[in-house]
Scaffold this active site. Structure first.
Site, mmCIF file in Angstrom:
data_model
loop_
_atom_site.group_PDB
_atom_site.id
_atom_site.type_symbol
_atom_site.label_atom_id
_atom_site.label_comp_id
_atom_site.label_asym_id
_atom_site.label_seq_id
_atom_site.Cartn_x
_atom_site.Cartn_y
_atom_site.Cartn_z
ATOM 1 N N TYR A 47 0.811 -1.213 0.000
ATOM 2 C CA TYR A 47 0.000 0.000 0.000
ATOM 3 C C TYR A 47 0.852 1.274 0.000
ATOM 4 O O TYR A 47 0.356 2.340 -0.359
ATOM 5 C CB TYR A 47 -0.940 0.050 1.214
ATOM 6 C CG TYR A 47 -1.951 -1.054 1.306
ATOM 7 C CD1 TYR A 47 -2.145 -1.964 0.267
ATOM 8 C CD2 TYR A 47 -2.727 -1.205 2.449
ATOM 9 C CE1 TYR A 47 -3.078 -2.994 0.380
ATOM 10 C CE2 TYR A 47 -3.663 -2.220 2.566
ATOM 11 C CZ TYR A 47 -3.822 -3.116 1.533
ATOM 12 O OH TYR A 47 -4.746 -4.123 1.657
ATOM 13 N N HIS A 105 0.259 -11.593 1.659
ATOM 14 C CA HIS A 105 -0.757 -10.761 1.018
ATOM 15 C C HIS A 105 -1.467 -11.493 -0.126
ATOM 16 O O HIS A 105 -2.690 -11.448 -0.235
ATOM 17 C CB HIS A 105 -0.099 -9.474 0.496
ATOM 18 C CG HIS A 105 -1.046 -8.366 0.221
ATOM 19 N ND1 HIS A 105 -0.660 -7.042 0.176
ATOM 20 C CD2 HIS A 105 -2.379 -8.348 -0.026
ATOM 21 C CE1 HIS A 105 -1.716 -6.289 -0.080
ATOM 22 N NE2 HIS A 105 -2.767 -7.053 -0.219
#
Length: 272
Positions: A47, A105
């Protein structure tokens, strides 16, 4: 805020998702959420916002034991040394000495699952992450991790909302007492125009999005991390906890089409 107990940690049922939040705007959003009472912040290496999140956490001066922070290692960094380097970088950016939950992830086609989880379990043993888990793992991948490797998985974070069926995956997670953490729980804004959800919302003096969020949080073993950068949206999501759905509401939501997937990159696994 109700918590889910998993692998020795308390996971608040409602958290703040931060994907695509950046810089000062991200910091302001996290400070706002913490001020409103959120205690579960979700981020990831990919992110690119761990630094402003770390700054917001430091400014909030909340006791560390009262705060849950999740971050994730990106799929390009799944070799053992790369995991360690990514983890060290994440902790440094977050200005923390540990995180509560560290996730893979996304699965990668070339990953070595035993080596990955040996590394993650060492990080847990060292006290640098309180728990470990996965995101975007299919039932087949979960079986390998849980039954063959016997890794202590604290959650599987996947897309889940009132327009996407996750029944096969949920059955497996429930059987193994592993929480499902729902990302995109509001289907990236698609619920705002749904007539069924709006009608149920009118009945309860709530919005369609609040109805959809409460439908998720009423399910055993499910947490949700809606992204919300504006204080009004953050408060609306918290207020969804007060909505009381009845059997008629749940039946109507169950009848909605369940084939909308918002997140499906080219590297995604073959979904269940």
């Amino acid at each position: 805020m109700e918590n889910l107990q998993t692998q020795g940690i308390d996971l608040p049922r409602l958290g703040l998702g931060t994907f695509r939040m950046q810089g000062d705007a991200c910091r302001a959003a996290v400070e706002s959420a913490l001020g409103l009472g959120y205690r579960h912040i979700d981020t990831a290496e990919m992110y690119g916002n761990e630094e402003p999140i770390g700054a917001a956490i430091a400014a909030a001066k909340i006791a560390r034991k009262d705060l849950h922070v999740t971050t994730k290692v990106w799929q390009e960094n799944l070799a053992p040394d790369a995991i360690r380097n990514a983890f060290d970088a994440s902790l440094k950016k977050l200005h923390l000495d540990h995180v509560d939950l560290y996730l893979v992830h996304w699965p990668s086609r070339s990953m070595n699952l035993p080596a990955i989880f040996e590394t993650l379990m060492k990080l847990k043993e060292e006290g640098r992450t309180r728990a470990i888990g996965v995101a975007n793992f299919t039932t087949a991948l979960l079986k390998t991790v849980v039954e063959d490797i016997r890794a202590p998985i604290a959650c599987n974070q996947v897309e889940y909302h009132a327009m996407l069926d996750q029944t096969p995956l949920r059955k497996y997670l429930v059987a193994k007492s592993i929480p499902l953490v729902a990302y995109c729980p509001l289907a990236q804004g698609r619920f705002a125009t749904d007539e069924t959800l709006a009608r149920i919302g009118d009945k309860h003096d709530a919005t369609a999005a609040q109805v959809a969020l409460k439908w998720l949080l009423d399910q055993d073993g499910v947490a949700a991390i809606p992204k919300a950068s504006r204080p009004e949206s953050q408060k609306a999501n918290l207020d969804a906890l007060k909505v009381k759905l009845d059997d008629e509401d749940r039946k109507a939501i169950a009848a909605l089409p369940k084939d909308t997937r918002c997140v499906n990159p080219g590297f995604a696994p073959a979904w269940d």
